[in-house]
Design an enzyme around this catalytic site. Structure first.
Site, mmCIF file in Angstrom:
data_model
loop_
_atom_site.group_PDB
_atom_site.id
_atom_site.type_symbol
_atom_site.label_atom_id
_atom_site.label_comp_id
_atom_site.label_asym_id
_atom_site.label_seq_id
_atom_site.Cartn_x
_atom_site.Cartn_y
_atom_site.Cartn_z
ATOM 1 C CE LYS A 183 -3.625 2.540 2.351
ATOM 2 N NZ LYS A 183 -4.343 2.744 3.627
ATOM 3 C CG ASP A 317 -9.962 4.064 5.928
ATOM 4 O OD1 ASP A 317 -9.046 3.305 6.304
ATOM 5 O OD2 ASP A 317 -9.764 5.248 5.615
#
Length: 400
Positions: A183, A317
């Site tokens: 990421k 998230d």
């Protein structure tokens, strides 16, 4: 082996086909048949319920539960691992049987779930958030103190990189530590008070190095990308998924369509930042102001991406917001123009495809792993879905 048949339910198979009455038979952790009039050694009565494939959340942070700075600095370091166990269990109870942790969880947490030490969704892990100095993942504060959301440790090495050579080193270090996906921050963000979500981070040269290193190890890259230019840099570099996508423009959408890039919208994230601020989380004023600014822009960007046909996978998230509220994302996705069936596809078979697991998960089909969710009532009633989850089966074993 014992054959278990789920009878009398309405099956949503994960493909987007209309739900239909059918039986599902599982054996030895796999689905062996879907149809009518099936039998088995034991039966699960699903009359009045819907059967779904195990759901996915492609963007969580299981080691994070609090955003407030004071809470972070006062919590003992090892407490995060016990929080992760709680957060994983909370997530599994929603019918989410697979998650992609977008920085925070290390190989030990993933292995603890895989070995059955703690219950939870199976994990794909990014381990760390690759950020430049001064970027979204840099926890530096004007006082000179550095307080990142996730403190580096032996299983979660520092992921700060400046320049192609450091990017290569960080990528290799995270892969060595067990990362399933890398990421990277290609823009600033909402939670980092001293950068701007619209501004780009990392050059195309740096991103090319990252994608090359990941590809050599059979891995993909996901990008925290909110501003249009940073999104386009990520897509041009061959990054597989754009996380958030707040300021998409027409060119970015066209590029995503041309390259087959995925969007993981996390629509509930800015909503949860504002909720946390209202509840007294002690967030910097700049963070709250950014969350207020992006909430409406974010939804409009996702609407345009949906209308254009960009590939969507569900992600929340969570960690930015409370774990256990993940399914709020589904109604927000519907409000952006997705049909109820498309929302569930994005949460099942499409999410499996994003993660490279489409031959194993995300559908109720023979040969797939026996992840099933039994839901009372209408599977398209997203506001009530969390409360309606009756049973969760993972690899043919009832988990909830």
């Amino acid at each position: 082996m014992t054959r278990t048949v789920f009878t009398g339910g309405t099956v949503f198979d994960g493909t987007g086909s209309p739900p239909a009455q059918a039986d599902v038979v599982i054996e030895d952790g796999r689905i062996v048949d879907v149809g009518t009039g099936l039998d088995g050694d034991r039966s699960v009565d699903c009359a009045g319920t819907a059967l779904l494939p195990g759901l996915f959340d492609c963007h969580v942070h299981v080691t994070i539960s609090e955003l407030g700075l004071l809470q972070r600095v006062q919590t003992p370091f090892s407490y995060q691992f016990y929080e992760a166990a709680r957060n994983l269990w909370t997530t599994l109870k929603l019918g989410i049987t697979t998650v992609r942790d977008a920085a925070g969880a290390d190989l030990g947490i993933k292995q603890a779930v895989a070995d059955g030490l703690i219950p939870g969704p199976r994990l794909e892990i990014a381990i760390g958030l690759i950020s430049p100095t001064g970027g979204h993942g840099d926890g530096w504060l004007p006082s000179g103190h550095c307080v990142p959301l996730s403190l580096p440790h032996p299983g979660r090495p520092d992921a700060t990189a400046d320049g192609p050579d450091e990017m290569r080193r960080v990528a290799r270090t995270l892969l060595r530590a067990g990362a399933d996906v890398l990421k990277v921050c290609t823009t600033g963000g909402v939670l980092s008070p001293r950068d701007d979500p619209r501004h780009s981070q990392f050059t195309l040269e740096e991103l090319d190095v990252l994608v090359t290193e990941a590809a050599m190890q059979g891995r993909a890259v996901m990008a925290h990308a909110q501003g249009a230019e940073g999104i386009k840099n990520a897509v041009r570099a061959g990054i597989r998924s754009i996380e958030h996508g707040i300021y998409l423009d027409d060119e970015a959408i066209e590029l995503m369509l041309a390259r087959g890039t995925w969007l993981v919208p996390t629509l509930v994230a800015p909503v949860n930042v504002l909720r946390a601020a209202s509840a007294g989380a002690g967030l910097p004023d700049a963070v709250v102001a950014k969350a207020e600014e992006v909430a409406q822009v974010h939804a409009e960007s996702v609407r345009r991406a949906v209308a254009a046909g960009v590939r969507i996978a569900m992600g929340t998230d969570s960690g930015v917001g409370p774990h256990g509220t993940n399914l709020e994302e589904l109604e927000l996705m519907r409000s952006c123009g997705m049909s109820p069936a498309d929302v569930l596809v994005a949460s099942t078979s499409s999410a499996a495809r994003l993660l490279g697991k489409e031959g194993d998960l995300g559908r109720l089909a023979p040969g797939h792993r026996a992840d099933l969710v039994v839901v009372s009532g209408d599977a398209y009633d997203f506001p009530a879905l969390a409360a309606n989850v009756r049973e969760v089966w993972q690899d043919g074993v009832r988990a909830v």
